[in-house]
Design an enzyme around this catalytic site. Structure first.
Site, mmCIF file in Angstrom:
data_model
loop_
_atom_site.group_PDB
_atom_site.id
_atom_site.type_symbol
_atom_site.label_atom_id
_atom_site.label_comp_id
_atom_site.label_asym_id
_atom_site.label_seq_id
_atom_site.Cartn_x
_atom_site.Cartn_y
_atom_site.Cartn_z
ATOM 1 C CD GLU A 32 -3.188 -0.862 2.053
ATOM 2 O OE1 GLU A 32 -2.965 -0.216 3.089
ATOM 3 O OE2 GLU A 32 -4.284 -1.350 1.772
ATOM 4 C CD GLU A 86 -4.726 -5.836 2.671
ATOM 5 O OE1 GLU A 86 -5.444 -5.121 3.409
ATOM 6 O OE2 GLU A 86 -3.491 -5.743 2.636
HETATM 7 C C1 GAL Z 1 -4.949 -2.627 4.729
HETATM 8 C C2 GAL Z 1 -3.573 -3.140 5.121
HETATM 9 C C3 GAL Z 1 -3.634 -4.331 6.047
HETATM 10 C C4 GAL Z 1 -4.640 -4.091 7.121
HETATM 11 C C5 GAL Z 1 -5.958 -3.846 6.479
HETATM 12 C C6 GAL Z 1 -7.092 -3.743 7.461
HETATM 13 O O1 GAL Z 1 -4.894 -1.304 4.373
HETATM 14 O O2 GAL Z 1 -2.856 -3.479 3.977
HETATM 15 O O3 GAL Z 1 -2.379 -4.573 6.595
HETATM 16 O O4 GAL Z 1 -4.264 -2.989 7.881
HETATM 17 O O5 GAL Z 1 -5.892 -2.647 5.753
HETATM 18 O O6 GAL Z 1 -8.291 -3.713 6.776
#
Ligand code: GAL
Length: 744
Positions: free
Chosen positions: A379, A460
C-alpha cells in the site's frame, strides 16, 4: 544427506545487552527456540514492551564429528536487528527480521567451546523496513525461528535453484544452478539425481566441478507429474559431491507447474483457476511470532482444508519456511511479499528493500506453491525508481514468476506483471460523503486507469471496513458474511479478475493506532485462536461437498437477539444441494438458494425469508420459542444436521486438540476449549473463567488462567521432551475435562 543439526535447545536469554556479556557466561534464563522475548497479554498491552534490546547466548561444545567439517550456524529468523558475536567478536549483523542468516564457526572454537551471543534489538528502527511509519501489526522481538548447525565438507552445496521450463510441453526439462561453498580449491564431481514424488530415480547426470557454480540440465523428459492444489506432486534433486575434500550431499524439493496471470484471469497448468483466499499474519496470541513447525503447518491446513482456500498471501513479509514447505506439500498457492506497510524510507531504507527482494527470492524460489512475488511495500505510493529496481531484480533472479506489488491507490504506475490491488470499496457507501451505491469491487479498468485489460487480482477487502467479533450481534455477523460473499461473488463474476484474497484469516494484535483500542484488529474470519467466526464459512462453503460438507446457519437461534426479534431472514452457508429447517411441531420449511444476490458463487447461501414462513411456524414475540433442526442433503441423502435449541444451558466443556495422530511428532499442539449446550453448539455469549493445568513434559504457551470469550478459548501446548502431557481444563459451571497428548 547433509548433517544438519537442530541448535534450538540450551540457549540462555537475558533482557538488555552489554558488550561484556559476549565474552562470558550470560547467566540468563534457559530457553529453547523459537523464543519470544516478551509474551504480551491477549489485549490492552503496551506494545513498546518488546521494543528494546535482548541477549541470547549458546555455548557449543566441540564434538569429534566436527573434525574436518565446515561448521555453519544458521538462523531461520530473528526480529528485528541481530548482531552476532562469537567469543566476544562481532562477526555478523542481519537487519531483516524475516529472512535467514548464517555464519561460519569452523575456526572459532577455543578450548573446545564456541560462545555465540546474539544481541536482538526489537526497536522499530526507522532505517529498517518495515519501520519508519506506522504499521498495522506487531513485530515481536526474539529469535523466533529455529537455529541449525550444519556440518559440511570443505566443498559443499550452498544453494540450488531449480527451473522447469515448458512444463506443459511434450518434452519437459528440469534445469538447476548449483552454487558451492568452498574453503579449498574446487576439484571433483557432482552427481545429480532427479527423483519423482515417490522417490524413484527418473534421471541422473554427473558433472565436473571447476567453478563456484554449475548448471545441470535434464532435457527431453516425459510425464513429469505436475504440481497443483489437487495433486501437489513434489520432485527432488539429490546432489552428491565427490571432491578432493571428501563427500557432501544435499536435497532440494521442487514442483513442476505453470502459473500464469493473464488479462483473462489466472491459469495453472493451462487451466483457468479462480483464486480465493485470505491474508495471513504469522502471529499467535501470547507467543507472538515464536511458534514452531506444527503451528505453522496447521495454519496452512486450516486455510486449505477448513476454509477451502486455494491461495494465501503472506501479508506483509516472508513467512516461516515450515509454512511454505507445507503449502507445497498440501497444495496451497502463495503470494509472498517483502516487508513493509505504506511507508517508504530514505535511500538506505530503499537499498534494504531491494535487498529484501533478493533475500526473499533466493530463500524461496524453489517453492511451487509461490505463484507471485510481491515486490512493492504494501500500500505504498508510487516510486518509479525504487519499484523499477525491485521489479528488475525479481525478474533477474527468477525469470519464471511474475511480479505484483500490493497497492491501494487507483491508477498507480504498473511496473509489475500483475496489478495487485486492495479494494476496500465495499463499505464506502456508509461514508456520508460517498457518491457510490453499494459496490462489491471496482471495475479493474477503473482501478488501473488503463484502456486495456491487464493481469489483475484483488489482494485485500473488508478488514477495517467491517471489524466483527465472534460474539457480535447476529445482524452484524450476517452483514460480515454477506460482505465476504459479495466480493467472492464479484471476483467470480469477472473473468479478468484472477481472484480475491480477503482481509484476513484471523484476528491479530496490533499497534494502538489500529484495531479496536484493545490492540486487536478484529478483522479475521477466525479468532486469534483460529476458531471460525460465521464469515469463515463464507469461504468453506464454496468447496465441494466431496471434500467437506459445510452446513452453517448464520444464527445464534434466539427469539430476541436481532433487532425486532426472530431469526429471519435465515441464511445458511452450505455446499449441500438442499436444506430444510424442521421446527418443533414436525413442520418442514425448504430453504432456497440465493442466486439472485450471488449468481456467480459456486455455492450461494440458502435463505429462508419472511415471505416463506407463516406466523405460526416460528411464533411471534411473546410466544414460545421453538427448537429447530437445519438439515442438509447431498445427492438426495441427508449429509449434515445442526440442532438448534430453544433453551440452551451451559452443559459441558469440550476440548479439541488439533492433532489427532499419536504420538505427535512436530511440536506444538493447539487445544480449543469450548463451552457447549446440550446439542453440542458453542454458547456464543458465555464468558467464564477457564483454568488450565498441565502435567508431563510440556508447557502451556501464555497464561494458564484465562476467560472463555464467546464460549471459546484456545491454548498451544509446547512439548519439552518425549512423553505424555495431560491438559486439564476447569471452569466453575462445568465438569473438568482432560486431554492427553503423547509427544515423541
Ligand atoms: C490494509 C492493510 C492491512 C490491514 C488492512 C485492514 O490497508 O494493507 O495490513 O491494515 O488494511 O483492513
Amino acid at each position: 544427506m547433509a548433517d544438519i543439526r537442530p541448535l534450538s535447545d540450551a540457549w540462555s536469554f537475558r533482557e538488555g545487552f552489554e558488550e561484556d556479556w559476549t565474552r562470558r557466561d550470560l547467566g540468563g534464563e534457559p530457553v529453547a527456540l523459537p523464543h519470544n522475548a516478551v509474551d504480551l497479554p491477549f489485549d490492552y498491552f503496551d506494545e513498546t514492551a518488546y521494543q528494546r534490546a535482548f541477549t541470547y547466548q549458546r555455548v557449543i561444545d566441540w564434538q569429534d564429528a566436527f573434525e574436518n567439517r565446515e561448521l555453519i550456524l544458521r538462523f531461520d529468523g530473528a526480529m528485528a536487528d541481530a548482531h552476532i558475536y562469537v567469543n566476544g567478536d562481532l562477526v555478523l549483523r542481519h537487519a531483516d527480521g524475516y529472512t535467514p542468516f548464517q555464519l561460519r564457526l569452523t575456526d572459532r572454537f577455543e578450548d573446545g567451546t564456541c560462545r555465540v551471543t546474539v544481541r536482538i534489538d526489537g526497536t522499530e528502527n526507522p532505517l529498517i523496513p518495515p519501520f519508519g511509519g506506522r504499521i498495522d501489526y506487531l513485530t515481536y522481538a526474539g529469535i523466533y525461528r529455529e537455529a541449525w548447525l550444519e556440518l559440511r565438507a570443505p566443498i559443499s552445496v550452498a544453494r540450488v535453484k531449480v527451473e522447469t521450463p515448458e512444463p506443459l510441453g511434450a518434452r519437459q526439462s528440469v534445469r538447476a544452478r548449483i552454487w558451492l561453498d568452498a574453503t579449498v580449491p574446487i576439484e571433483g564431481t557432482a552427481r545429480v539425481e532427479l527423483l519423482d514424488p515417490d522417490g524413484a530415480k527418473l534421471a541422473e547426470t554427473t558433472a565436473a566441478l571447476t567453478e563456484e557454480s554449475l548448471d545441470i540440465a535434464f532435457d527431453g523428459l516425459q510425464g513429469l507429474r505436475l504440481w497443483s492444489p489437487a495433486s501437489p506432486a513434489m520432485h527432488r534433486l539429490a546432489i552428491r559431491l565427490d571432491t578432493t575434500a571428501g563427500t557432501d550431499s544435499h536435497e532440494t524439493a521442487f514442483g513442476v507447474r505453470e502459473a500464469r496471470f493473464t488479462p483473462d484471469g489466472f491459469f495453472l497448468n493451462g487451466e483457468r483457476v479462480k483464486l480465493m483466499g485470505l491474508n495471513r499474519h504469522q502471529a499467535f496470541p501470547f507467543a507472538g511470532y515464536a511458534q514452531g513447525r506444527a503451528a505453522q503447518e496447521r495454519d496452512a491446513e486450516i486455510l486449505k482444508f477448513e476454509l477451502g482456500c486455494n491461495i494465501v498471501r503472506t501479508s506483509h513479509y516472508p513467512q516461516s519456511p515450515w509454512f511454505l514447505d507445507h503449502c507445497d506439500r498440501i497444495g496451497l498457492m502463495v503470494l509472498e511479499e517483502i516487508p513493509g506497510w505504506q511507508h517508504i524510507g530514505g535511500a538506505e531504507w530503499k537499498d534494504e528493500t531491494v535487498e529484501n527482494v533478493r533475500r526473499m527470492i533466493e530463500r524461496d524460489w524453489n517453492h511451487p506453491s509461490i505463484i507471485l512475488w510481491g515486490v512493492r511495500i504494501n500500500e505504498s505510493p508510487d516510486d518509479h525508481d525504487l519499484y523499477s529496481r525491485t521489479n528488475a531484480l525479481a525478474h533477474e533472479l527468477d525469470s519464471t514468476r511474475q511480479t505484483g506489488g500490493i497497492r491501494k491507490d487507483v491508477r498507480s504506475e504498473l511496473l509489475e506483471d500483475v496489478y495487485t490491488f486492495n479494494d476496500f470499496i465495499l463499505g464506502d457507501f456508509e461514508l456520508p460523503t460517498s457518491q457510490r451505491t453499494r459496490t462489491a469491487l471496482r471495475d479493474p479498468r477503473e482501478v488501473t486507469g488503463l484502456d486495456r485489460d491487464v493481469p489483475y487480482i484483488v489482494t485485500e477487502y473488508n478488514g477495517h471496513m467491517y471489524p466483527t467479533k465472534s460474539f457480535d450481534q447476529e445482524q452484524r455477523q450476517i452483514e460480515h458474511v454477506t460482505r465476504h460473499l459479495e466480493i467472492i461473488d464479484a471476483a467470480h463474476a469477472d473473468e479478468r479478475i484472477a481472484g480475491c484474497i480477503g482481509w484476513c484469516m484471523f484476528d491479530y494484535n496490533t499497534h494502538k493506532d489500529f484495531g479496536s483500542g484493545d490492540r486487536v484488529c478484529h478483522h479475521g474470519v477466525m479468532t486469534m485462536f483460529r476458531e471460525p467466526k460465521f464469515a469463515a464459512y463464507a469461504y468453506a462453503s464454496q468447496a465441494e461437498p466431496a471434500s467437506n460438507v459445510v452446513l452453517k446457519p448464520v444464527t445464534f437461534w434466539a427469539r430476541g437477539e436481532r433487532n425486532i426479534g426472530g431469526t429471519l431472514p435465515l441464511m445458511v452457508l452450505t455446499n449441500c444441494d438442499r436444506v430444510e429447517l424442521r421446527v418443533s411441531d414436525g413442520k418442514t420449511l425448504e430453504l432456497v438458494r440465493d442466486r439472485e444476490r450471488f449468481a456467480h458463487l459456486p455455492h450461494p447461501p440458502m435463505m429462508l425469508t419472511h415471505d416463506m414462513v407463516s406466523p405460526e411456524d416460528l411464533g411471534r414475540w411473546g410466544q414460545e420459542w421453538p427448537d429447530a433442526e437445519v438439515v442438509g442433503f447431498v445427492g438426495g441423502k441427508e449429509a449434515a444436521c445442526v440442532r438448534l435449541l430453544a433453551a440452551p444451558v451451559a452443559d459441558r466443556l469440550q476440548m479439541v486438540p488439533d492433532r489427532s495422530e499419536s504420538p505427535c511428532q512436530v511440536g506444538e499442539v493447539r487445544v480449543i476449549v469450548r463451552a457447549l449446550d446440550q446439542a453440542g453448539n458453542t454458547l456464543p455469549f458465555l464468558s467464564a473463567p477457564l483454568s488450565l493445568t498441565l502435567t508431563g513434559p510440556g508447557r502451556i504457551v501464555g497464561p494458564s488462567l484465562k476467560t472463555l470469550r464467546g464460549g471459546t478459548s484456545g491454548v498451544w501446548i509446547r512439548p519439552e521432551g518425549p512423553g505424555t502431557v495431560t491438559l486439564t481444563a476447569a471452569s466453575p459451571r462445568f465438569e473438568p475435562r482432560e486431554t492427553a497428548i503423547q509427544f515423541t
